[in-house]
Design an enzyme around this catalytic site. Structure first.
Site, PDB file in Angstrom:
ATOM      1  N   TRP A  33     -38.445  -7.150   1.736  1.00 36.09           N
ATOM      2  CA  TRP A  33     -39.309  -6.076   1.256  1.00 36.09           C
ATOM      3  C   TRP A  33     -38.608  -4.729   1.348  1.00 36.09           C
ATOM      4  O   TRP A  33     -38.704  -3.906   0.440  1.00 36.09           O
ATOM      5  CB  TRP A  33     -40.650  -6.099   1.990  1.00 36.09           C
ATOM      6  CG  TRP A  33     -41.709  -5.120   1.522  1.00 36.09           C
ATOM      7  CD1 TRP A  33     -42.618  -4.499   2.316  1.00 36.09           C
ATOM      8  CD2 TRP A  33     -41.976  -4.653   0.184  1.00 36.09           C
ATOM      9  NE1 TRP A  33     -43.435  -3.680   1.557  1.00 36.09           N
ATOM     10  CE2 TRP A  33     -43.054  -3.750   0.236  1.00 36.09           C
ATOM     11  CE3 TRP A  33     -41.387  -4.899  -1.070  1.00 36.09           C
ATOM     12  CZ2 TRP A  33     -43.576  -3.092  -0.882  1.00 36.09           C
ATOM     13  CZ3 TRP A  33     -41.906  -4.239  -2.194  1.00 36.09           C
ATOM     14  CH2 TRP A  33     -42.988  -3.360  -2.095  1.00 36.09           C
ATOM     15  N   GLY A  65     -50.051  -3.226  -0.203  1.00 32.88           N
ATOM     16  CA  GLY A  65     -50.666  -3.736  -1.421  1.00 32.88           C
ATOM     17  C   GLY A  65     -50.170  -5.140  -1.716  1.00 32.88           C
ATOM     18  O   GLY A  65     -49.448  -5.726  -0.908  1.00 32.88           O
ATOM     19  N   LYS A  86     -54.398  -9.735   7.707  1.00 33.90           N
ATOM     20  CA  LYS A  86     -54.726 -10.689   6.638  1.00 33.90           C
ATOM     21  C   LYS A  86     -54.262 -12.117   6.912  1.00 33.90           C
ATOM     22  O   LYS A  86     -54.865 -13.077   6.422  1.00 33.90           O
ATOM     23  CB  LYS A  86     -54.085 -10.210   5.337  1.00 33.90           C
ATOM     24  CG  LYS A  86     -52.571 -10.248   5.454  1.00 33.90           C
ATOM     25  CD  LYS A  86     -51.816  -9.770   4.243  1.00 33.90           C
ATOM     26  CE  LYS A  86     -50.327  -9.813   4.598  1.00 33.90           C
ATOM     27  NZ  LYS A  86     -49.450  -9.491   3.480  1.00 33.90           N
ATOM     28  N   ASN A 146     -48.025 -19.019   6.134  1.00 34.62           N
ATOM     29  CA  ASN A 146     -49.326 -19.094   6.805  1.00 34.62           C
ATOM     30  C   ASN A 146     -50.218 -20.140   6.151  1.00 34.62           C
ATOM     31  O   ASN A 146     -50.890 -20.913   6.820  1.00 34.62           O
ATOM     32  CB  ASN A 146     -50.007 -17.724   6.766  1.00 34.62           C
ATOM     33  CG  ASN A 146     -49.191 -16.698   7.521  1.00 34.62           C
ATOM     34  OD1 ASN A 146     -49.043 -16.803   8.732  1.00 34.62           O
ATOM     35  ND2 ASN A 146     -48.621 -15.743   6.812  1.00 34.62           N
TER      36      ASN A 146
END
Lengths: 339, 339
Positions: A15, A139, A194, A259
């Site tokens: 990222w 985002g 999340k 995950n």
């Protein structure tokens, strides 16, 4: 932000590198700092990040270095893109070189272990920066898709409107729309928490349920993160946005999500240790699930889905029993604790 | 709600039948009204709905009839499950038999063509019922999955708290959690307007984009429906819930969604007429997209994604041009017009 500006991106993972490609792709001088000297040299000499983004040519305006002083000095904007467990230590190396007007922008998802602090809280502790110089970008931004130029959007959160707009302009690209949001707490928590819902969604998929179950889990999962976020000072509507719902959908849809895979394998009856032993990288949600439950219990907020994920992962509850137990809970108003 | 209660479900399509199975499955006397006499007789004699839910045995407490008087008389709760285009006409047949204390519950998704009224507004016009007797049920509830008993949740929206709780108790089942929400407007609009976003998501998938693009479209699509909902008097947080985000995710995930398929085929360059000619049932989103844009223009709200879907469907804009145009739009605060 001076003209021409210089951006420093700290952390050359997928990222961090993808983000550096956004500004560098607009011919903004961007210096990417890599922890490992070999990676910095490989990026500098080959204009490619062979470890994390192989096969993509980096823009000419992107430089790479292992030298923190060189990376950060004179940078108009410093972007932190290191894992949460390394954040504080690396930040301490960054801060001495940050000019006294430059903002620090965190891309890091996650809370600090133990303290359960958000990354901008860690920055406040170490650097005592004013809120106007603290920002978060979050985002639905899977790095592998951003480097491919697929259209996406993100949020830059900063308490200071002018700073938010400056950063918005700097980070906007043809394939990346950037919205502003003054709610740093909400934007930061959405991304940090999340992954526990991604594990739950993986379990449901592994049990053979369909789109209703998955959509219900995402929605009610986000509701509990929202309750927690509101209690921590966030705006519930932020969770309706790109850093909340948006990031959650992308995370839970991704076929590559570790995950999600953990959840599927738990549903198949495999033991946690066995699953973890066979994964090359750790699934972030394993840590997050405990953090969510710990944080919720500190501030007295109900997070039943996260609690059941913890029971399955750490306390031997079967996924089928977790579903039964969740479905039998009595519920009331949908927006209880939210607004 | 009297004891033992009687529920009338008007409309024996897939969702009406699946919903009737929920109450009947709890041994609540449930009478399902079918428009076609042959379907009513088939259901009554075979305890199966061969047209819409073949292969599922209906509970013993479920009766079927084509006789409206018989279905509605003495019903404690009347559930409307007919398509939006037939709602007003069938409602006029229902109303004379509704007892003066029974609530009307709408399961119907969509706005009335021309008037752009919500279904509970149509009920108010025709029947002048108080708000305490008007309710809406909406959520991620694909009928084919509900009849299979996959865990799901839904929202019953009613301005009257006691009525909402009565209906919640009546509709709750082992596989169906029911939450309450006082916001009828928001719950009704979410379901009515979602299909335009499903078409947009189908287009993006058809163009080969990934999870970021899809998650961005769902989130920013829901943001424009929320802006519209807020202007119409809804609570923005309702769109964060099961009737908003939840229903949208289920709709856009479903492999069987006609709206999604229309979007994919538009992206592949097929002409609308050609696509429609080859579909057995009409994709609801084709009508919805116009309704969203018309409604938005009446109340002066920006709905750029919906506008671009209309341009692609009806004005010959290519999907690639629509993406370019959307990405080039200048944007500001994420929550503008929402809260």
């Amino acid at each position: 932000v001076s003209d021409p500006p210089k951006v420093a991106v700290i952390g050359a993972g997928s990222w961090g590198t993808a983000f550096a490609m956004i500004t560098a792709g607009k011919a903004v001088r961007t210096v990417l700092w890599a922890r490992r000297v070999e990676l910095a040299e490989a990026i500098a000499s080959r204009h490619e990040n062979p470890d994390y983004i192989p096969g993509f040519e980096l823009p000419p305006a992107l430089e790479a270095t292992h030298d923190m002083e060189k990376a950060v000095t004179d940078a108009d904007v410093v972007v932190m893109a290191v894992p949460s467990h390394a954040f504080r230590v690396i930040l301490d190396d960054v801060l001495p070189f940050v000019s006294d007007r430059s903002p620090l922008v965190s891309l890091t998802k996650g809370l600090e272990q133990g303290s359960l602090l958000r990354m901008t809280e860690v920055i406040r502790e170490e650097g005592d920066l004013p809120h106007s110089r603290l920002a978060v970008v979050s985002g639905p931004n899977l790095a592998a898709e951003v480097v491919r130029g697929f259209p996406a959007a993100t949020v830059v959160a900063c308490a200071d409107d002018d700073m938010a707009r400056d950063l918005q302009n700097l980070f906007t690209a043809d394939h990346m729309k950037v919205y502003t949001n003054p709610d740093v707490v909400g934007c930061e928590l959405g991304g940090a928490l999340k992954n526990v819902i991604a594990i739950a969604a993986g379990m449901a998929d592994g049990m053979g349920f369909g789109d209703n179950t998955r959509a219900t889990l995402l929605t009610r999962g986000l509701a509990e993160l929202t309750r927690l976020g509101v209690r921590m000072g966030g705006n519930p509507l932020t969770f309706l946005g790109l850093a909340g719902m948006g990031d959650l959908i992308a995370t839970c849809s991704s076929k590559l999500s570790r995950n999600h895979r953990v959840g599927e394998q738990l549903a198949a009856g495999r033991a946690l240790q066995d699953i973890v032993d066979n994964m090359q990288m750790v699934a972030e949600g394993l840590k997050t699930s405990r953090a969510v439950v710990d944080l919720a219990s500190r501030v007295d907020v109900e997070v039943p889905i996260s609690e059941h994920v913890v029971k399955v992962i750490y306390e031997g509850m079967s996924p089928a029993e977790a579903v039964r137990s969740l479905m039998l809970r009595e519920v009331g108003a949908e927006l209880q604790g939210i607004g």
